[in-house]
Design a protein around this motif. Sequence first.
Motif, PDB file in Angstrom:
ATOM      1  N   ARG A 102      55.433  52.248  11.761  1.00  0.00           N
ATOM      2  CA  ARG A 102      56.822  52.547  11.393  1.00  0.00           C
ATOM      3  C   ARG A 102      57.740  51.371  11.680  1.00  0.00           C
ATOM      4  O   ARG A 102      58.640  51.070  10.896  1.00  0.00           O
ATOM      5  N   THR A 112      52.398  57.059  10.363  1.00  0.00           N
ATOM      6  CA  THR A 112      53.558  57.433  11.178  1.00  0.00           C
ATOM      7  C   THR A 112      53.453  56.954  12.631  1.00  0.00           C
ATOM      8  O   THR A 112      54.310  57.283  13.443  1.00  0.00           O
ATOM      9  N   ARG A 113      52.412  56.167  12.925  1.00  0.00           N
ATOM     10  CA  ARG A 113      52.329  55.587  14.271  1.00  0.00           C
ATOM     11  C   ARG A 113      53.528  54.670  14.493  1.00  0.00           C
ATOM     12  O   ARG A 113      53.986  53.996  13.559  1.00  0.00           O
ATOM     13  N   PRO A 114      54.048  54.603  15.710  1.00  0.00           N
ATOM     14  CA  PRO A 114      55.219  53.760  15.973  1.00  0.00           C
ATOM     15  C   PRO A 114      55.038  52.293  15.573  1.00  0.00           C
ATOM     16  O   PRO A 114      55.963  51.680  15.033  1.00  0.00           O
ATOM     17  N   PHE A 116      48.885  60.466   9.914  1.00  0.00           N
ATOM     18  CA  PHE A 116      49.020  60.084  11.315  1.00  0.00           C
ATOM     19  C   PHE A 116      49.031  58.567  11.478  1.00  0.00           C
ATOM     20  O   PHE A 116      49.805  58.028  12.273  1.00  0.00           O
ATOM     21  N   ALA A 117      48.195  57.864  10.713  1.00  0.00           N
ATOM     22  CA  ALA A 117      48.143  56.400  10.826  1.00  0.00           C
ATOM     23  C   ALA A 117      49.446  55.761  10.376  1.00  0.00           C
ATOM     24  O   ALA A 117      49.938  54.813  11.004  1.00  0.00           O
TER      25      ALA A 117
END
Length: 158
Positions: free
Chosen positions: A149, A144-146, A141-142
């Motif tokens: 990314r 893939t945070r915008p 989750f960390a």
Amino acid sequence: MPASLSTTPPSSAPENVLRPVIRLLYVNLAFSVALAALTFVFDKAILDYQVGALAGGDAGARDALEGLLWLRPISVLVIGFVYLRLAKRLHLRRRRTYVRVLLIAVLGCAGQVYLVVSAQFPLWMRIGQLAQAAVLLALLFAVTRPAVRSLFAKNASR
């Protein structure tokens, strides 16, 4: 506030964005080291469990299981060096490094879940593996945070 009056230098923004990712990499490494140490300390108990549960009491399987059991501490040593290098290279904002961290999160979480479900280890160790899977899920989750990314977008590759 004008940029010249800002108290935070612009170069620290990527470090702030990457900090949770790097911390989770290190937490995962700590879990790996702890489980490897426990494997070393409780190797006989783990082997007894595996021979009884997986090999159906076949004493001849003990040697094969013992060889497999020692793969974990050895792999943790290798992975430790990889993690240290990845954490350092994340600051270089190379897309390949980002993809590697993403793969570690996905494949590592899947591997830990498999080990828990397959019951290859005693309950106490499966609890540790489940906790490590939770850390790897948090890493997924960390990473893939915008904001993370965007640091590694294809057009931003260096």
